[in-house]
Structures are given as structure tokens and as C-alpha cells.
Design an enzyme around this catalytic site. Sequence first.
Site, PDB file in Angstrom:
ATOM      1  N   GLY A  31      -2.749  -1.021  24.978  1.00 12.23           N
ATOM      2  CA  GLY A  31      -3.985  -0.390  25.399  1.00 12.23           C
ATOM      3  C   GLY A  31      -4.485  -0.871  26.744  1.00 12.23           C
ATOM      4  O   GLY A  31      -3.767  -1.511  27.505  1.00 12.23           O
ATOM      5  N   HIS A  37       1.180   2.740  32.152  1.00 12.98           N
ATOM      6  CA  HIS A  37       1.304   3.345  30.820  1.00 12.98           C
ATOM      7  C   HIS A  37       1.386   4.866  30.926  1.00 12.98           C
ATOM      8  O   HIS A  37       2.123   5.515  30.166  1.00 12.98           O
ATOM      9  CB  HIS A  37       0.078   3.002  29.960  1.00 12.98           C
ATOM     10  CG  HIS A  37      -0.153   1.535  29.771  1.00 12.98           C
ATOM     11  ND1 HIS A  37      -1.160   0.856  30.405  1.00 12.98           N
ATOM     12  CD2 HIS A  37       0.499   0.623  29.006  1.00 12.98           C
ATOM     13  CE1 HIS A  37      -1.132  -0.419  30.029  1.00 12.98           C
ATOM     14  NE2 HIS A  37      -0.128  -0.590  29.181  1.00 12.98           N
ATOM     15  N   SER A 185      -1.328  -3.889  36.025  1.00 12.53           N
ATOM     16  CA  SER A 185      -1.364  -4.691  34.797  1.00 12.53           C
ATOM     17  C   SER A 185      -2.759  -4.628  34.222  1.00 12.53           C
ATOM     18  O   SER A 185      -3.751  -4.615  34.963  1.00 12.53           O
ATOM     19  CB  SER A 185      -1.005  -6.147  35.105  1.00 12.53           C
ATOM     20  OG  SER A 185      -1.369  -6.970  34.007  1.00 12.53           O
TER      21      SER A 185
END
Lengths: 288, 288
Positions: A31, A37, A185
Site C-alpha cells: 500500500g 505500484h 518508494s
Amino acid sequence: MKRIETVEEMMQIARQLRREGKSIGLVPTMGYLHEGHLALAGAARKESDMVIMSIFVNPAQFGPGEDFETYPRDLERDCALAEEAGVDYLFHPTAGDMYPQDGGIRILPGPQADVLCGSSRPGHFDGVLKVICKLFNITSPDRAYFGEKDAQQLAIIETFVRDFNFPVEIRRVPIVREEDGLAKSSRNVRLSDAQRNEAPAIRRALECGEQIFLETGNAGETLAAVRRLLQKIPGAELEYAELLEYPSLKPADADTKEIILAAAVGFGSVRLIDNVLLPVKETAPCTK
Amino acid sequence: MKRIETVEEMMQIARQLRREGKSIGLVPTMGYLHEGHLALAGAARKESDMVIMSIFVNPAQFGPGEDFETYPRDLERDCALAEEAGVDYLFHPTAGDMYPQDGGIRILPGPQADVLCGSSRPGHFDGVLKVICKLFNITSPDRAYFGEKDAQQLAIIETFVRDFNFPVEIRRVPIVREEDGLAKSSRNVRLSDAQRNEAPAIRRALECGEQIFLETGNAGETLAAVRRLLQKIPGAELEYAELLEYPSLKPADADTKEIILAAAVGFGSVRLIDNVLLPVKETAPCTK
């Protein structure tokens, strides 16, 4: 996009999707989504009928004193981003539902886990393998998407899938970076302004190393230069810089086809990692 | 019945069967089939569209000095028996195809493996978990069938499936016995006539223990009687007799719902095991 909160429901849905002949792409995450992502989700979207993204800050892969409690979380924001990225099912179980009982069976990585991040995070990759095994079984994906940023994790998961015959194709997705080169990140938000300004030097050091290695093929010279550069970053502490064969993570030798040049650097309590993966030219000089 | 010799072909067939919506029952064996294996195949046949039986004498679950080399094998006879039992696919890979590479990742059982057979066979259940994980991934079964004779193996596999969410139902199938009570085993053929005559005493000792436990609920008294009986079998050496909670394989306590009374006995180089699984009545006296 449907939100799934229990393991049981996710397994039922995956079973139903398989029965309908739908191909499944899995994007496992912890998450606090960023463009890295979303690149995984985009790759999954392109080649899957159904995209499942998991969001689970996995306690099993954090050691004592690591940042499990402070790991950034924002499920509502993540849901909006995942939906926008074309995710069909967002699976966000509780730790209690993922680990209701423990008969003590463990999956232990081999020597690949003794180097790089593994050497300072004992047990980390046990926890990674446990959760990945569970997620594969819960979602039965055709393909699973992992970022090259966590290159050691990727190497270990590729080996796990190969040696234990999981019917899953592992897709490597390149690192997504900020404009100044810093690898995206979830932990970047915890850098101070000053640290954030210095952090792109990690990438520059690795790029410099890449150039030296491509020109000289000399691992020792490459590493010496990279370490020198990383040690000079103000406010940063070098944890490691290594050049290894990929994905075995053994020392490179004459048969090596791909190498990884990887580094971990601490800014206060924030630990950043980055790497470059490089093919080894057949005509390259000795890599020892 | 189709014979499948490679992992790749088996995976393709399993994938195709899943796509066609066929349910798969898996019967994992080491071959040299007897009625115990055929009972597994029969149970699978009843509730599966397709039955896959694997025959693989798994080197990873034999220790040094154990009987891997002398373990009985007869593939042609097995094929005929499997076909008769209604098996659709007989999967008999080579060791080289099952273990072509080894990145050193291991699946380690928990405390369940420290008792009974596990205490004298270090690493045995690591090898069992490795091959079971691989077979589940290769054949993607809906259900897998295991005999209660290997009760410790069954307990560990049930725990593995539960804790790692394998989408497989584990079916327990009762022990099949010779007319004189000896549990069917591929190893029985290696008993001398004299040993074969004495071997049914293992079963009689456990039955006696069952009766004592049901009447007294006293584990200590039960075990003392069973051990006394087993120690008196001519030519036999008692390896263990234990009474434990099932399937945790911990010492039984007030919350225990099921117990196992299990024994291992050596006749020369032939090691025989047997057990009884017993529900604990809520009204039973203390089982300590």
C-alpha cells in the site's frame, strides 16, 4: 473496483474467475501506492482479464525495531489510485485474517537471502516467502508483477516459483523514478527536506558505477568508486553496495549473464535502496 | 488412463482441465500400490471429474542410510492397478525433472515434526512438504487424498494447507488392513515369513491401548500397556509408542478433541508404523 476484506471471499472469487476462464494478474503491495505500484497495475491491466491488487503491510517481514508501526498507510487514497489504474479487486485483509493460526511451518530462503538487504534483515525474506505463497494460493494468478526496485525480493520469488513449480509467471517491472532520479518508494515521504535533496545522489552513484563497469568490466574498481561516492552523501550512512550475479546473488564469474549493482543507504531512520541490473557482454573482460 | 512423464506436460494438462471446469482429485503415492493406495484412488474417483495419481519415490524425504534404494518399485504393475482403480492420469516424473535446480529454499515443518517418526527421521518432513507443495502446484487439485496410516504426514500437510491457504481440500482415508490386522504397506513385502507372522501384534497392541484409553482416559496407563505389549513381540524392536493430541501432535490436555495412539516398530531393517485416531469424549476423565 470491488474491495475484498477476507481471505475466504478472495479465494471464492478467484475460484469463480478460474471457472469462468478469466486470466488473473496479481499485484502484491504493502500500500501507500506510488507510480511504481501503478506501473505494476498498468502492466497487469494490459495482459489480464482481471487485475487483483493486494494491500497488506505484512508483519511477518518486519523485524524487531523495524518500521512496521510507522510504515505509511492510507487505504482510502490507495483505493482511489487503484481504481484509476484499472484494478478490478482490491484485496486488503487484516493481519488476523491472514495469520489466524500458526503451526510453525516456515519457508526459509537459501543463500540468496544472506546478502544485500538480507544480511541486515534476518527473517525478512522468510516473511516475504510466507506471504507470497499465501497470496498466490489465495488469488491463483496467471501472472504476478514485481518491481525491480526490490530486486533481491524479485530474485528470491523467481527462484521460489521455479523450484516449487508455482503455476505463476513472474513479471519484472522496471523501477519508476522521481524526476531527479530518486527511486519511488513509500518511505520517501519520511525524508526531511534536506535528506530528500541529497537522496538522488544514490542513483547518481549507481549510474557512475554502471558506466565504470560497462567500460572496464572490473567489479572491484566499480564497487570502490560507488562506495566512495555513497559515503560522501551528507547525512547518509552507507549500509552496503554490492555487485553480484543476478538472480543467483552469488559473486559474478565468467559464466555470469546478468549482474546487479545494488546499494542501501540510511538517512536517519529511513532506509533507501536502489539498484541497476546489467547484462554482461560476452566480450567483457573478467568481472572478478 | 494416460501416463505423464514430465512436469511440464502435467502442468499443461492440469491447466487445461481447470479451464474446462473439471474438478481434480490428486492421489500422491510412492508407488508399489496396495489396497491402501487403491482406497485413496476410489475415494478420489467418487468425487472428482478427473483423478491424477502421482508415483514418485521422492529422494528428498529419505535420509542417509534410509531405504531409498531398496524401496520397492514396479511401475508396470502399478499402471495396471491404477487404471483398474479408475485413475485418469498417472504422473510418474523422474527425480531429475522434479528437482532440476535447487536455489536452497526449504519448507521447514514446525514442532509437529519433532515427535513420532520425525524424531528419528530428521529432514524427512522437509522433503515431504517440498514434494507436496510441488505436486499441488503441478496438478492444482481441488482435493488431495492421504491415508491415515501416515498420520503424522497427514497432520503436517493439513497444517501446511491451512496456514498457507492452498486451495486444496485434504481428505483423510482410513487405514486398509490385511485380514490379520496388519496395516497395508509397500514395505510389508520385505518382511520374512517369521516377521510377517509376528507383525499383526502391532495392531493388537494398539487396539488394546484403545480399549484401555476409552475406559480409563488415562494416557500414562494406556501407553505403559501398549509399550509392554510391543516390547514382547519376538524379533521386533520398539521405536516409539506415543499418545498425542491430533493433529497438533502436542501432549493431550483438557481441550483435546482427538488423540492419536501411534507406534513404530522395527523388524530387522523393515520399519512398520501403525496408529489409531480416537475422538475424546467430553465426559472423559483427565487425559494427562
